[in-house]
Design a protein around this motif. Structure first.
Motif, PDB file in Angstrom:
ATOM      1  N   THR A   1       0.832  -1.205   0.000  1.00  0.00           N
ATOM      2  CA  THR A   1       0.000   0.000   0.000  1.00  0.00           C
ATOM      3  C   THR A   1       0.865   1.252   0.000  1.00  0.00           C
ATOM      4  O   THR A   1       0.589   2.222  -0.718  1.00  0.00           O
ATOM      5  CB  THR A   1      -0.927  -0.004   1.227  1.00  0.00           C
ATOM      6  OG1 THR A   1      -1.737  -1.179   1.194  1.00  0.00           O
ATOM      7  CG2 THR A   1      -1.810   1.233   1.253  1.00  0.00           C
ATOM      8  N   ARG A   2       1.923   1.242   0.783  1.00  0.00           N
ATOM      9  CA  ARG A   2       2.843   2.385   0.816  1.00  0.00           C
ATOM     10  C   ARG A   2       3.466   2.611  -0.557  1.00  0.00           C
ATOM     11  O   ARG A   2       3.641   3.751  -0.993  1.00  0.00           O
ATOM     12  CB  ARG A   2       3.950   2.138   1.838  1.00  0.00           C
ATOM     13  CG  ARG A   2       3.472   2.013   3.265  1.00  0.00           C
ATOM     14  CD  ARG A   2       4.647   1.851   4.200  1.00  0.00           C
ATOM     15  NE  ARG A   2       4.230   1.436   5.525  1.00  0.00           N
ATOM     16  CZ  ARG A   2       5.004   1.450   6.587  1.00  0.00           C
ATOM     17  NH1 ARG A   2       6.262   1.854   6.475  1.00  0.00           N
ATOM     18  NH2 ARG A   2       4.559   1.061   7.762  1.00  0.00           N
TER      19      ARG A   2
ATOM     20  N   LEU B   1       0.871   4.200  -2.856  1.00  0.00           N
ATOM     21  CA  LEU B   1       0.628   5.596  -2.471  1.00  0.00           C
ATOM     22  C   LEU B   1       1.802   6.496  -2.882  1.00  0.00           C
ATOM     23  O   LEU B   1       1.606   7.618  -3.368  1.00  0.00           O
ATOM     24  CB  LEU B   1       0.407   5.693  -0.963  1.00  0.00           C
ATOM     25  CG  LEU B   1      -0.920   5.132  -0.434  1.00  0.00           C
ATOM     26  CD1 LEU B   1      -0.940   5.155   1.089  1.00  0.00           C
ATOM     27  CD2 LEU B   1      -2.099   5.919  -0.993  1.00  0.00           C
TER      28      LEU B   1
END
Length: 198
Positions: A51-52, A55
């Protein structure tokens, strides 16, 4: 992406007749990138590495697009400084994923290859987009940077990172031992004691 930005910044400041500002503009981006990298320590562990990654690449793409509309030195400072927010988090996350993807015995070798590839890729990008900026203007180099960010986002959305053991998602770090340590030592295998017994 950073190599293309560097070429675009150099070409842009040169066209404004303020080539000496190129290093300062790039330094401003570096300072913001360093601050964002340090703040990564505050990101909760529940936010998965994948997810990081998505993003960070999404932020790099979104924050790079305003460079295409920049017309003066003040605008360049503002846009490039804000863009620095995406750099360090992206690099930190990618290296973290890489750490999980290889066994401990190959970690140093893998990190060395990745670092060399990063430096080599940046040098190649500066060379190619520098020529592009000379012939088509700074906007061409900035467009190349945004394109690179877009490709990185596509890759981040398409790939599902796994560990060297084949486990998905938030895998343990590669520096964790491959096998569990022995629970205890038998009497015969205890290390010898030195000194006088009391």
């Amino acid at each position: 992406m950073s190599g293309a930005c560097q070429a675009g910044i150099t070409a842009f400041t040169g066209r404004l007749g303020q080539a000496d500002q190129a290093g300062l503009v790039y330094a401003a981006m570096g300072v913001m990138s360093a601050a964002a990298g340090l703040s990564m320590a505050a990101v909760p562990e529940r936010v998965a590495a994948g997810t990081r990654w998505r993003l960070a690449t999404g932020a790099a793409l979104a924050l790079s697009l305003p460079m295409l509309a920049t017309r003066d030195l003040f605008g360049l400072y503002a846009v490039v400084t804000v863009l620095g927010v995406a750099y360090a988090p992206h690099l930190i996350t990618v290296f973290g994923l890489l750490e999980r993807a290889v066994p401990p015995s190959r970690l140093a070798e893998t990190m060395g290859v990745a670092t060399s590839a990063l430096v080599g890729g940046q040098a190649l990008a500066v060379a190619v987009t520098g020529r592009l900026a000379e012939s088509h203007g700074p906007a061409a180099a900035f467009a190349a940077a945004s394109t690179a960010a877009g490709l990185a986002l596509v890759l981040a959305l398409a790939v599902r990172p796994t560990t060297y053991a084949g486990e998905p998602g938030n895998a343990p770090h590669a520096r964790v031992a491959d096998t569990r340590p022995r629970q205890g030592l038998s009497d015969n295998s205890r290390p010898p004691r030195f000194g006088r017994r009391r």
